[in-house]
Design a protein around this motif. Structure first.
Motif, short mmCIF file in Angstrom:
data_model
loop_
_atom_site.label_atom_id
_atom_site.label_comp_id
_atom_site.label_asym_id
_atom_site.label_seq_id
_atom_site.Cartn_x
_atom_site.Cartn_y
_atom_site.Cartn_z
N ASN A 215 -9.71 -3.91 5.11
CA ASN A 215 -9.56 -2.55 4.59
C ASN A 215 -8.89 -2.56 3.22
O ASN A 215 -9.28 -1.81 2.32
N GLN B 299 -10.49 -1.45 -0.47
CA GLN B 299 -9.84 -0.47 -1.34
C GLN B 299 -9.62 -1.00 -2.76
O GLN B 299 -9.12 -0.29 -3.62
N ASP C 181 -0.67 8.71 2.43
CA ASP C 181 -1.99 9.23 2.78
C ASP C 181 -1.92 10.69 3.18
O ASP C 181 -2.88 11.43 2.99
N ASN D 51 -10.62 10.50 11.41
CA ASN D 51 -11.06 9.50 10.43
C ASN D 51 -9.91 9.06 9.54
O ASN D 51 -9.77 7.87 9.22
N VAL D 52 -9.07 10.00 9.11
CA VAL D 52 -7.92 9.67 8.27
C VAL D 52 -6.96 8.75 9.03
O VAL D 52 -6.45 7.76 8.49
N LYS E 55 -7.75 6.75 11.45
CA LYS E 55 -8.41 5.44 11.61
C LYS E 55 -8.27 4.62 10.34
O LYS E 55 -8.07 3.40 10.38
N GLN E 56 -8.37 5.27 9.17
CA GLN E 56 -8.20 4.56 7.90
C GLN E 56 -6.78 4.02 7.75
O GLN E 56 -6.55 3.08 7.00
N ASN E 57 -5.84 4.61 8.48
CA ASN E 57 -4.45 4.14 8.44
C ASN E 57 -4.12 3.20 9.59
O ASN E 57 -2.96 2.96 9.89
#
Length: 241
Positions: free
Chosen positions: A33, A37, A145, A161-162, A164-166
């Motif tokens: 991830n 980025q 975030d 989703n946010v 999960k991104q974290n």
């Protein structure tokens, strides 16, 4: 615990997995991830190791900078474990490279002990910087975030989703269930999946009303959205777990 190759000054993702008690697959995911980025790959060297069955598996060798970048996304206790491990390894390296002074030569012995004293001073400064880093980074990790996400109200699926991104493994359905089980959304009746009175008083959600036309019939719709304040609240709540 796997051994660090001091000459390269790297720590493997396997060792990080053992230090943090995280699944190695999750550590690999976190690193990928970061790379997606745009983080520089120079601090994350792709490598291989043999599993218990002797099969080759991918892993990463991280520089100290890479470890700190990865650790910045973890909670304070996990960051501290990684930083503490680096300090132990650096002490071991100093001991390995420190030559035994020739006590028959006072000048050589004095230089050796002076070098050792300087190394100890550097380590002490690093300890102070580590404590400052842990103190300063904790709120930044929690809010970074959230601030980005808090500009507009979003659907609960988008909040999943946010999260999960974290690094929080939760999908839309599981998040709805968690919100119901923890008293943020109603569990039954006409207000099913609508905010509870408590959640509305905390300004975590907003409700929008609309209508759609089907077969010449108008159907009223109610949509629950997470406010900016709610996004910060829930992201921090999950990251603190």
């Amino acid at each position: 615990m796997k051994e660090l190759i001091l000459s390269k000054e790297t720590m493997s993702s396997i060792e990080i997995s053992e230090l943090t008690s995280k699944q190695h697959s999750n550590v690999m995911r976190d690193i990928r991830n970061l790379l997606e980025q745009g983080v520089s790959q120079i601090n994350f060297e792709l490598a291989e190791y043999s599993d218990n069955q002797g099969k080759p598996r991918p892993c990463y060798n991280l520089t100290k900078k890479g470890c700190l970048i990865l650790a910045s996304g973890y909670d304070a206790k996990l960051r501290e474990k990684i930083i503490d491990r680096w300090e132990v390894l650096e002490i071991e390296k100093q001991k390995a490279i420190l030559s035994i002074p020739n006590f028959n030569n006072p000048a050589e012995a004095a230089r050796a002990w002076a070098d050792q004293y300087e190394n100890n001073q550097v380590l002490a400064r690093n300890n102070a910087q580590k404590d400052m880093l842990l103190t300063e980074q904790a709120p930044k990790v929690l809010f970074a975030d959230a601030v980005v996400a808090s500009e507009n109200s979003i659907l609960i699926g988008r909040l999943a989703n946010v999260l999960k991104q974290n690094g929080i493994e939760i999908g839309q359905n599981r998040l709805f269930k968690w919100l119901r089980d923890n008293g943020y959304l109603c569990k039954c009746g006409e207000k099913y999946n609508q905010p509870t009175q408590m959640a509305m008083e905390l300004e975590l959600f907003e409700v929008s009303y609309g209508s759609i036309v089907r077969a010449d019939k108008s159907i009223n719709t109610i949509t629950t959205k997470v406010t900016g304040k709610g996004q910060i609240y829930f992201i921090n709540k999950f990251l603190k777990k």
